[in-house]
Design a protein around this motif. Structure first.
Motif, PDB file in Angstrom:
ATOM      1  N   THR A  61      18.304   7.358 -18.146  1.00 28.44           N
ATOM      2  CA  THR A  61      18.597   8.668 -17.554  1.00 28.44           C
ATOM      3  C   THR A  61      17.617   9.719 -18.061  1.00 28.44           C
ATOM      4  O   THR A  61      17.107  10.535 -17.283  1.00 28.44           O
ATOM      5  N   VAL A  76      22.366  14.559  -1.597  1.00 26.49           N
ATOM      6  CA  VAL A  76      21.948  13.426  -2.424  1.00 26.49           C
ATOM      7  C   VAL A  76      20.672  12.821  -1.827  1.00 26.49           C
ATOM      8  O   VAL A  76      20.594  12.584  -0.628  1.00 26.49           O
ATOM      9  N   LYS A 105      31.211   1.702 -16.297  1.00 30.12           N
ATOM     10  CA  LYS A 105      29.986   2.263 -16.865  1.00 30.12           C
ATOM     11  C   LYS A 105      29.178   1.099 -17.421  1.00 30.12           C
ATOM     12  O   LYS A 105      29.722  -0.002 -17.595  1.00 30.12           O
ATOM     13  N   ILE A 129      24.333   5.035 -10.852  1.00 28.82           N
ATOM     14  CA  ILE A 129      25.580   5.154 -10.094  1.00 28.82           C
ATOM     15  C   ILE A 129      26.501   4.023 -10.560  1.00 28.82           C
ATOM     16  O   ILE A 129      26.142   2.848 -10.449  1.00 28.82           O
ATOM     17  N   ASN A 130      27.667   4.356 -11.073  1.00 27.61           N
ATOM     18  CA  ASN A 130      28.626   3.353 -11.533  1.00 27.61           C
ATOM     19  C   ASN A 130      29.659   3.046 -10.445  1.00 27.61           C
ATOM     20  O   ASN A 130      29.724   3.726  -9.418  1.00 27.61           O
ATOM     21  N   ILE A 139      16.785   4.472  -8.935  1.00 28.13           N
ATOM     22  CA  ILE A 139      18.249   4.517  -8.977  1.00 28.13           C
ATOM     23  C   ILE A 139      18.754   3.166  -9.461  1.00 28.13           C
ATOM     24  O   ILE A 139      18.182   2.130  -9.127  1.00 28.13           O
ATOM     25  N   THR A 146      29.982   0.818  -8.247  1.00 27.03           N
ATOM     26  CA  THR A 146      29.478   0.544  -6.904  1.00 27.03           C
ATOM     27  C   THR A 146      28.884  -0.857  -6.895  1.00 27.03           C
ATOM     28  O   THR A 146      27.950  -1.154  -7.645  1.00 27.03           O
ATOM     29  N   ILE A 179      22.269   0.830  -9.640  1.00 32.53           N
ATOM     30  CA  ILE A 179      23.618   0.714  -9.090  1.00 32.53           C
ATOM     31  C   ILE A 179      24.383  -0.324  -9.908  1.00 32.53           C
ATOM     32  O   ILE A 179      23.961  -1.483 -10.006  1.00 32.53           O
ATOM     33  N   LEU A 239      18.473   7.640 -12.006  1.00 37.66           N
ATOM     34  CA  LEU A 239      19.854   8.006 -11.677  1.00 37.66           C
ATOM     35  C   LEU A 239      20.699   6.738 -11.731  1.00 37.66           C
ATOM     36  O   LEU A 239      20.315   5.722 -11.160  1.00 37.66           O
TER      37      LEU A 239
END
Ligand SMILES: Cc1cc2nc3c(=O)[nH]c(=O)nc-3n(C[C@H](O)[C@H](O)[C@H](O)COP(=O)(O)OP(=O)(O)OC[C@H]3O[C@@H](n4cnc5c(N)ncnc54)[C@H](O)[C@@H]3O)c2cc1C
Length: 152
Positions: free
Chosen positions: A125, A8, A45, A132-133, A38, A135, A40, A130
């Motif tokens: 996207t 990653v 979602k 990230i869910n 990114i 988190t 976060i 990117l």
């Protein structure tokens, strides 16, 4: 790669906290500009942690997401809008209503956040960000890069 290592990428130009409309618009613009981006999001979602629904205004949304009305999950276009000035025992109402507001490209639409935030996330996207869910960001660390100086 040794055991425990991941492939990653941990180096990003832009880290966006929160996949709401603001975060996803920022991420889309940054990713389109070629920045490694990114997002976060603490929710399962995008759209799951937000106000249930509301009104989405066409002009500012189109500035980032283009002709979204052609494929976004919109509920209905808005043909009536009112504002109330209230006192304890009376009210003055100002507003407009016209079916013409539904013609061509309407000024605004009712939307459900759980659907429309996911649409914005898809655009981010596609632009290269990117997401990230699940988190939660607890702290922002500020790294101060001091340039070496030669003070005499
Ligand atoms: C009751 C109400 C009705 C509204 N109606 C309308 C309307 O009809 N039309 C309109 O245009 N505006 C409306 N608004 C305003 C609108 O909701 C906000 O302007 C808009 O949601 C702001 O978008 P945002 O992306 O900044 O924040 P948000 O939509 O709040 O999104 C923030 C995101 O960040 C995530 N997040 C937060 N903290 C963290 C963390 N620490 N780590 C990871 N993720 C995190 C959340 O889960 C969330 O997904 C309304 C607001 C309220 C309260």
């Amino acid at each position: 790669m040794t055991e425990g290592e991941t492939d990653v990428n941990l180096n990003y130009d832009v880290i966006v906290v929160g996949a709401g409309p603001a975060g996803l618009a920022a991420a889309t613009v940054c990713a389109r500009a070629g920045l490694e981006t990114i997002v976060i999001e603490r929710g399962r979602k995008p759209g799951t942690k937000n106000v249930m629904g509301g009104v989405l205004y066409t002009r500012p949304t189109a500035q980032v997401f283009g002709e979204f009305w052609k494929d976004a999950p919109l509920e209905r276009c808005v043909i009536e809008q009112n504002a109330w000035i209230l006192t304890e025992d009376s009210a003055i109402k100002l507003g407009y209503r016209s079916p013409q507001f539904a013609e061509d490209v309407p000024n605004s639409y009712t939307v459900l956040r759980v659907k429309v935030d996911e649409y914005f996330a898809q655009k981010a996207t596609e632009a290269g960000a990117l997401i990230i869910n699940e988190t939660k960001v607890d702290e922002v660390l500020r790294l101060l890069l001091l340039r070496e100086s030669t003070v005499s």
